[in-house]
Design a protein around this motif. Structure first.
Motif, PDB file in Angstrom:
ATOM      1  N   TYR A  86      -4.485   0.203   1.200  1.00  0.00           N
ATOM      2  CA  TYR A  86      -4.995   1.382   0.510  1.00  0.00           C
ATOM      3  C   TYR A  86      -4.275   2.663   0.928  1.00  0.00           C
ATOM      4  O   TYR A  86      -4.555   3.726   0.385  1.00  0.00           O
ATOM      5  CB  TYR A  86      -6.497   1.531   0.772  1.00  0.00           C
ATOM      6  CG  TYR A  86      -7.266   0.286   0.400  1.00  0.00           C
ATOM      7  CD1 TYR A  86      -7.592   0.021  -0.919  1.00  0.00           C
ATOM      8  CD2 TYR A  86      -7.639  -0.638   1.367  1.00  0.00           C
ATOM      9  CE1 TYR A  86      -8.283  -1.130  -1.268  1.00  0.00           C
ATOM     10  CE2 TYR A  86      -8.338  -1.794   1.025  1.00  0.00           C
ATOM     11  CZ  TYR A  86      -8.660  -2.034  -0.293  1.00  0.00           C
ATOM     12  OH  TYR A  86      -9.331  -3.173  -0.636  1.00  0.00           O
ATOM     13  N   SER A  87      -3.381   2.565   1.894  1.00  0.00           N
ATOM     14  CA  SER A  87      -2.631   3.740   2.308  1.00  0.00           C
ATOM     15  C   SER A  87      -1.513   4.017   1.309  1.00  0.00           C
ATOM     16  O   SER A  87      -1.203   3.203   0.446  1.00  0.00           O
ATOM     17  CB  SER A  87      -2.049   3.540   3.710  1.00  0.00           C
ATOM     18  OG  SER A  87      -1.185   2.416   3.737  1.00  0.00           O
ATOM     19  N   SER A  88      -0.902   5.171   1.459  1.00  0.00           N
ATOM     20  CA  SER A  88       0.180   5.560   0.553  1.00  0.00           C
ATOM     21  C   SER A  88       1.340   4.575   0.657  1.00  0.00           C
ATOM     22  O   SER A  88       1.619   4.026   1.717  1.00  0.00           O
ATOM     23  CB  SER A  88       0.651   6.971   0.897  1.00  0.00           C
ATOM     24  OG  SER A  88       1.689   7.360   0.038  1.00  0.00           O
ATOM     25  N   LEU A 145      -8.610   4.500  -6.948  1.00  0.00           N
ATOM     26  CA  LEU A 145      -8.927   5.348  -5.807  1.00  0.00           C
ATOM     27  C   LEU A 145      -9.714   6.581  -6.240  1.00  0.00           C
ATOM     28  O   LEU A 145      -9.798   6.898  -7.429  1.00  0.00           O
ATOM     29  CB  LEU A 145      -7.631   5.776  -5.111  1.00  0.00           C
ATOM     30  CG  LEU A 145      -6.762   4.662  -4.506  1.00  0.00           C
ATOM     31  CD1 LEU A 145      -5.466   5.248  -3.973  1.00  0.00           C
ATOM     32  CD2 LEU A 145      -7.505   3.922  -3.404  1.00  0.00           C
ATOM     33  N   GLU A 182      -7.352  10.651  -2.775  1.00  0.00           N
ATOM     34  CA  GLU A 182      -6.334   9.646  -2.483  1.00  0.00           C
ATOM     35  C   GLU A 182      -5.394   9.466  -3.662  1.00  0.00           C
ATOM     36  O   GLU A 182      -4.190   9.243  -3.477  1.00  0.00           O
ATOM     37  CB  GLU A 182      -7.005   8.319  -2.120  1.00  0.00           C
ATOM     38  CG  GLU A 182      -7.773   8.363  -0.808  1.00  0.00           C
ATOM     39  CD  GLU A 182      -8.492   7.060  -0.529  1.00  0.00           C
ATOM     40  OE1 GLU A 182      -8.484   6.622   0.633  1.00  0.00           O
ATOM     41  OE2 GLU A 182      -9.064   6.485  -1.478  1.00  0.00           O
ATOM     42  N   ASN A 242      -1.297   9.726  -3.439  1.00  0.00           N
ATOM     43  CA  ASN A 242      -0.496   8.519  -3.627  1.00  0.00           C
ATOM     44  C   ASN A 242       0.400   8.562  -4.863  1.00  0.00           C
ATOM     45  O   ASN A 242       1.464   7.943  -4.879  1.00  0.00           O
ATOM     46  CB  ASN A 242      -1.413   7.294  -3.714  1.00  0.00           C
ATOM     47  CG  ASN A 242      -2.067   6.966  -2.386  1.00  0.00           C
ATOM     48  OD1 ASN A 242      -1.782   7.612  -1.383  1.00  0.00           O
ATOM     49  ND2 ASN A 242      -2.938   5.990  -2.371  1.00  0.00           N
TER      50      ASN A 242
END
Length: 556
Positions: free
Chosen positions: A26-28, A381, A385, A389
């Motif tokens: 789920y992070s960039s 998201l 977020e 992203n």
């Protein structure tokens, strides 16, 4: 004659993510894609070595000159540094002099890094054991190569040579059973009787890796074969639940099959398909099974559709010479006769130029699927977020379009036609357009959010301006006496405070609180929320103190 009969190349395209934190999925995207980290992990294994561009033989020269200059960067990769010439112009006695220096700058986008497995010898083999044959197929391993791309995809390629098996049935079995990485369906017994190998063994100079597919597939679906996982090393993992920091998560891009390239030398089959009737290959069952790797019981039983599929997937420029090319979404195959030209020229072209051409198309498709998956995740998201992203994903999309998406890769007519056929069969142009539409849709959504926030900020600034304008107007009209400034001294631990000081302090803290509130509307972070709570708490405390002091003052 102990000459090569067929050459097989199995290509495993996959997506990869470097695990740098606990929320890797789920992070960039830029936090999960680090080609340099992957390179460090591979080189630590002591079984992989990085390939550099070296033109030290005829084949390397022919491959290098075959492609356009910008395409070579996607095949060999860029250097890690680039030289920039800084020019200084000065005029001396009416003469203009150019002075300069060379500045080295690191290249962030290298497109691809290439590796080869260096623990091979003449006895290294790729063994395929199937239920219908007592003895396994033994293929010599010529090379094992790995390419890691900046777009978050990779390709592991097995270069195999066949010197023993000449029957068409054997060639079809090798292609069908040798490319599987996990069971397509269950129960296991049924799929092994259809097209799943009973056992695949990788015999290397120092190691031996086996895959019998006897694990509990229900507990771990899409489990990648041990032949691939053990070859890559211990830090590569396909299980999301067991991931650890510093590992690399990989997953198949397509399905349970590897992309298959094959060239087969046989006079009888070449003549049977290309000679005689003008379009004899349209009615050849072998050619259909060879192109679509659809063995034993072909899945198309409609004669009209059968002929249409074969015609669309066949490239016939050299048919009268006994050479026929077949291209599908999962394969690139060639049938040639046993002439010296086929052995000395076409086999080399196949393992060099044609392999790189097919790999470029495959990586284009894999990168599109990877970026499309990232776009779908961003759409799920929350606002904050998504805003962060989408900017990173846009950068990778632009780099993909500029560095890996090619409409033409060579000036050679045959190369142009075959690459167009690859792009057509993989439907790359359609998928690129869809990917662009997906990213554009997300950008419109995030732009709408940004516009709403800007509108909110402008409204807040407008209201604050109106308040200050009203206060200024009141003071100008009624004078400073309109605002009561009653002094009241209060001695506390040797210090004197008065109501004027408390009023000013309250106004200052309240003003800071308003500023915090405005920025909180734009940037929602834990630190900003904490600052907001602290300042509003102080403001309320001072307000209560002011009210109490004012009441006491009135009583006195």
């Amino acid at each position: 004659k102990n000459e090569i009969i067929s050459s097989h190349i199995f290509v495993f395209p996959f997506r990869w993510d470097y695990i740098s934190n606990g929320e890797f999925l789920y992070s960039s995207i830029n936090k999960r894609l680090s080609v340099d980290k992957i390179a460090e992990i591979l080189l630590e294994e002591k079984t992989w070595e990085e390939e550099k561009l070296e033109i030290d033989n005829d084949d390397q020269y022919n491959k290098y000159t075959y492609f356009y200059d910008n395409v070579r960067d996607a095949i060999y990769g860029r250097d890690n540094v680039r030289n920039v010439k800084k020019e200084i112009i000065c005029e001396l006695k009416r003469r203009i002099l150019f002075l300069g220096e060379i500045i080295k700058k690191k290249t962030k986008n290298r497109i691809v890094r290439c590796f080869k497995y260096d623990k091979l010898n003449d006895n290294s083999t790729y063994n395929i054991k199937i239920c219908k044959k007592e003895k396994p197929y033994l293929l010599n391993i010529k090379a094992i190569k790995l390419k890691i791309y900046d777009t978050g995809v990779g390709a592991l390629s097995f270069f195999l040579e066949n010197y023993k098996y000449s029957l068409p049935e054997d060639i079809l079995n090798i292609n069908d059973y040798g490319r599987r990485i996990y069971p397509q369906y269950l129960p296991l017994k049924d799929v092994k009787n259809s097209f799943l190998a009973e056992k695949i063994t990788l015999n290397l100079s120092t190691n031996k890796y086996d895959e019998e597919f006897t694990y509990d597939a229900k507990a771990c679906p899409n489990r990648i074969s041990d032949v691939i996982m053990k070859l890559l090393g211990n830090k590569f993992n396909y299980n999301k639940k067991a991931l650890k920091k510093g590992q690399v998560f990989i997953a198949p891009i397509i399905d349970d099959r590897m992309f298959t390239l094959c060239i087969y030398r046989d006079n009888f089959m070449s003549q049977l398909i290309t000679k005689g009737c003008e379009n004899n290959y349209l009615n050849s069952r072998f050619w259909y099974e060879y192109v679509f790797i659809d063995h034993d019981d072909p899945t198309c039983h409609d004669e009209k559709m059968y002929r249409k599929l074969v015609e669309k997937s066949t490239y016939t420029r050299w048919k009268d010479c006994g050479t026929l090319y077949g291209i599908s979404r999962y394969s690139f195959v060639v049938i040639v006769n046993e002439s010296d030209f086929g052995l000395n020229v076409l086999f080399k072209h196949f393992e060099n130029m044609y392999y790189e051409m097919a790999l470029l198309a495959l990586i284009e498709r894999a990168s599109i699927l990877r970026l499309s998956d990232e776009a779908s995740k961003i759409a799920a998201l929350d606002e904050e977020e998504a805003l962060q992203n989408i900017k990173k994903l846009q950068r990778y999309y632009v780099e993909f379009i500029n560095d890996l998406y090619f409409r033409e890769v060579t000036a050679q007519e045959q190369g142009i036609e075959m690459f167009n056929k690859l792009v057509e069969m993989m439907e790359i142009e359609r998928d690129v357009k869809r990917l662009g539409d997906e990213i554009e849709g997300i950008q419109k959504y995030t732009s709408m959010i940004s516009n709403e926030r800007i509108s909110t900020l402008l409204r807040i600034i407008t209201y604050i301006g109106l308040i200050f304008t009203a206060c200024t107007f009141a003071i100008k009209v009624f004078g400073t006496k309109f605002v009561p400034m009653r002094k009241w001294n209060f001695n506390l631990i040797g210090h004197e405070f008065n109501l004027w000081f408390v009023q000013r302090l309250m106004i200052g803290v309240g003003f800071i609180g308003i500023i915090i509130f405005i920025f909180e509307k734009l940037i929602k972070t834990e630190h900003m929320n904490m600052a907001k709570k602290i300042f509003w708490t102080i403001f309320l405390i001072i307000l209560i103190i002011f009210i109490c002091l004012d009441i006491v003052f009135k009583i006195i």
